[in-house]
Design a protein around this motif. Structure first.
Motif, mmCIF file in Angstrom:
data_model
loop_
_atom_site.group_PDB
_atom_site.id
_atom_site.type_symbol
_atom_site.label_atom_id
_atom_site.label_comp_id
_atom_site.label_asym_id
_atom_site.label_seq_id
_atom_site.Cartn_x
_atom_site.Cartn_y
_atom_site.Cartn_z
ATOM 1 N N SER A 1 26.509 -8.940 -50.812
ATOM 2 C CA SER A 1 26.126 -9.049 -52.226
ATOM 3 C C SER A 1 26.282 -7.734 -52.991
ATOM 4 N N SER A 2 26.385 -6.625 -52.260
ATOM 5 C CA SER A 2 26.524 -5.322 -52.917
ATOM 6 C C SER A 2 27.970 -4.810 -52.917
ATOM 7 N N ILE A 3 28.902 -5.597 -52.348
ATOM 8 C CA ILE A 3 30.287 -5.153 -52.214
ATOM 9 C C ILE A 3 31.126 -5.615 -53.405
ATOM 10 N N LYS A 4 31.937 -4.700 -53.944
ATOM 11 C CA LYS A 4 32.814 -5.029 -55.067
ATOM 12 C C LYS A 4 34.099 -5.690 -54.567
ATOM 13 N N ASN A 5 34.665 -6.563 -55.382
ATOM 14 C CA ASN A 5 35.979 -7.127 -55.077
ATOM 15 C C ASN A 5 37.020 -6.017 -54.987
ATOM 16 N N GLY A 6 37.891 -6.128 -54.012
ATOM 17 C CA GLY A 6 38.955 -5.146 -53.867
ATOM 18 C C GLY A 6 38.544 -3.900 -53.127
ATOM 19 N N ALA A 7 37.362 -3.897 -52.507
ATOM 20 C CA ALA A 7 36.920 -2.724 -51.745
ATOM 21 C C ALA A 7 37.869 -2.465 -50.577
ATOM 22 N N SER A 8 38.186 -1.197 -50.336
ATOM 23 C CA SER A 8 39.074 -0.817 -49.236
ATOM 24 C C SER A 8 38.279 -0.687 -47.949
ATOM 25 N N VAL A 9 38.890 -1.112 -46.847
ATOM 26 C CA VAL A 9 38.253 -1.069 -45.532
ATOM 27 C C VAL A 9 39.151 -0.274 -44.591
ATOM 28 N N LYS A 10 38.575 0.622 -43.812
ATOM 29 C CA LYS A 10 39.354 1.412 -42.849
ATOM 30 C C LYS A 10 39.527 0.673 -41.523
ATOM 31 N N GLU A 11 38.496 -0.061 -41.119
ATOM 32 C CA GLU A 11 38.525 -0.743 -39.823
ATOM 33 C C GLU A 11 37.791 -2.065 -39.941
ATOM 34 N N TYR A 12 38.421 -3.141 -39.434
ATOM 35 C CA TYR A 12 37.809 -4.474 -39.505
ATOM 36 C C TYR A 12 37.721 -5.079 -38.113
ATOM 37 N N THR A 13 36.520 -5.577 -37.762
ATOM 38 C CA THR A 13 36.308 -6.274 -36.494
ATOM 39 C C THR A 13 36.248 -7.769 -36.775
ATOM 40 N N THR A 14 37.162 -8.519 -36.188
ATOM 41 C CA THR A 14 37.297 -9.944 -36.469
ATOM 42 C C THR A 14 36.204 -10.763 -35.794
ATOM 43 N N ALA A 15 36.218 -12.073 -36.074
ATOM 44 C CA ALA A 15 35.235 -12.984 -35.480
ATOM 45 C C ALA A 15 35.325 -12.996 -33.960
ATOM 46 N N ASN A 16 36.522 -12.744 -33.413
ATOM 47 C CA ASN A 16 36.715 -12.713 -31.957
ATOM 48 C C ASN A 16 36.674 -11.300 -31.392
ATOM 49 N N ASN A 17 36.085 -10.378 -32.188
ATOM 50 C CA ASN A 17 35.880 -8.990 -31.754
ATOM 51 C C ASN A 17 37.170 -8.208 -31.518
ATOM 52 N N ASN A 18 38.251 -8.609 -32.194
ATOM 53 C CA ASN A 18 39.453 -7.782 -32.217
ATOM 54 C C ASN A 18 39.303 -6.762 -33.342
ATOM 55 N N ILE A 19 39.819 -5.570 -33.130
ATOM 56 C CA ILE A 19 39.696 -4.507 -34.123
ATOM 57 C C ILE A 19 41.046 -4.260 -34.788
ATOM 58 N N ILE A 20 41.058 -4.266 -36.118
ATOM 59 C CA ILE A 20 42.262 -3.974 -36.898
ATOM 60 C C ILE A 20 41.987 -2.724 -37.724
ATOM 61 N N LYS A 21 42.870 -1.730 -37.611
ATOM 62 C CA LYS A 21 42.711 -0.485 -38.356
ATOM 63 C C LYS A 21 43.919 -0.262 -39.252
ATOM 64 N N VAL A 22 43.712 0.477 -40.342
ATOM 65 C CA VAL A 22 44.828 0.910 -41.168
ATOM 66 C C VAL A 22 45.752 1.750 -40.294
ATOM 67 N N GLY A 23 47.037 1.431 -40.301
ATOM 68 C CA GLY A 23 48.008 2.132 -39.470
ATOM 69 C C GLY A 23 48.396 1.368 -38.216
ATOM 70 N N ASP A 24 47.655 0.305 -37.877
ATOM 71 C CA ASP A 24 47.984 -0.511 -36.697
ATOM 72 C C ASP A 24 49.271 -1.294 -36.931
ATOM 73 N N THR A 25 49.962 -1.573 -35.827
ATOM 74 C CA THR A 25 51.138 -2.433 -35.871
ATOM 75 C C THR A 25 50.753 -3.826 -35.394
ATOM 76 N N ILE A 26 51.129 -4.851 -36.158
ATOM 77 C CA ILE A 26 50.890 -6.235 -35.755
ATOM 78 C C ILE A 26 52.210 -6.991 -35.867
ATOM 79 N N VAL A 27 52.221 -8.235 -35.407
ATOM 80 C CA VAL A 27 53.439 -9.041 -35.398
ATOM 81 C C VAL A 27 53.212 -10.310 -36.220
ATOM 82 N N LEU A 28 54.196 -10.668 -37.020
ATOM 83 C CA LEU A 28 54.131 -11.938 -37.742
ATOM 84 C C LEU A 28 54.508 -13.059 -36.783
ATOM 85 N N GLY A 29 53.672 -14.103 -36.728
ATOM 86 C CA GLY A 29 53.923 -15.213 -35.820
ATOM 87 C C GLY A 29 54.819 -16.250 -36.453
#
Length: 235
Positions: A38-66
């Motif tokens: 409720s205190s977060i603004k739209n468009g806020a930048s995130v450095k690291e995100y932990t997904t629902a399945n506890n995978n960690i995504i960071k700025v600079g990570d390489t991922i693959v399009l399925g």
């Protein structure tokens, strides 16, 4: 002139509403917790995100399009005349169907261009089959509310090419809902953790292999010990 001025005021207001705010670390649990979101603004930048399945995504990570999970159908109508006497025209419709990504669009998720596109009611240009299996780098992680500030957050990934070039005429791609993109297999994370369902399926397969003596009891028990926490700890 008045309409142009009104549009400019609206656009500047929208840009102001999406003011930058940086969150060092965000979890899926945070995105569903009203005391947090409720205190977060739209468009806020995130450095690291932990997904629902506890995978960690960071700025600079390489991922693959399925693989794309949506179908886009284009229909064109042609008017033709038949015979030398040209008795009239006959309309023909031809449809083509192409696979597109449901959660990955061309371009960035916000900004002046997207605001103007939205106001003019233009459809979003989704990524297509040509980008499957492409390695991309996470340039930005953004989070937005699903409506007002009283609504949970969802996470958007802004992706760039590894070599810094553009995807055709677009510099970036946007994963418009990270959780759904992962669940559908439209994006694949490096070192992605196994889901509960995948762990159960793998254990069942191992049991079948043991029953036909293609896996010994010791190997099965070792795998069972490894998979048990994944099966028990995820809801």
């Amino acid at each position: 002139m008045k309409n142009i001025f009104t549009l400019l005021v609206f656009v500047l207001g929208m840009i102001g509403a999406y003011a930058q705010e940086e969150i060092p670390s965000l979890t899926y649990g945070n995105t569903q917790d009203i005391n947090f979101f409720s205190s977060i603004k739209n468009g806020a930048s995130v450095k690291e995100y932990t997904t629902a399945n506890n995978n960690i995504i960071k700025v600079g990570d390489t991922i693959v399009l399925g693989l794309p999970t949506s179908h886009e159908t284009n229909t064109r109508t042609y008017a033709n005349s038949y015979g030398s006497d040209s008795r009239g025209t006959v309309a023909e419709s031809r449809s083509t169907s192409t696979k597109t990504f449901q959660f990955i669009k061309m371009g960035k998720p916000a900004g002046l261009g997207i605001i103007v596109t939205t106001m003019s009611d233009e459809s979003q240009d989704m990524a297509d089959m040509s980008l499957k299996n492409t390695n991309v780098v996470v340039k930005e992680i953004k989070t937005y509310h699903r409506g007002s500030k009283k609504k949970p957050l969802y996470v958007v990934l802004v992706l760039g090419e590894l070599n810094g070039r553009a995807f055709g005429v677009y510099k970036y791609l946007s994963v418009m809902d990270t959780e759904l993109a992962i669940e559908s297999g439209e994006i694949l994370l490096k070192n992605q953790k196994m889901t509960r369902e995948e762990a159960i399926a793998k254990l069942k397969e191992a049991k079948e292999l043991m029953d036909v003596e293609l896996m010994n009891r010791e190997e099965f028990e070792d795998l069972k010990k490894e998979l048990t926490p994944l099966i028990k700890n995820q809801n």
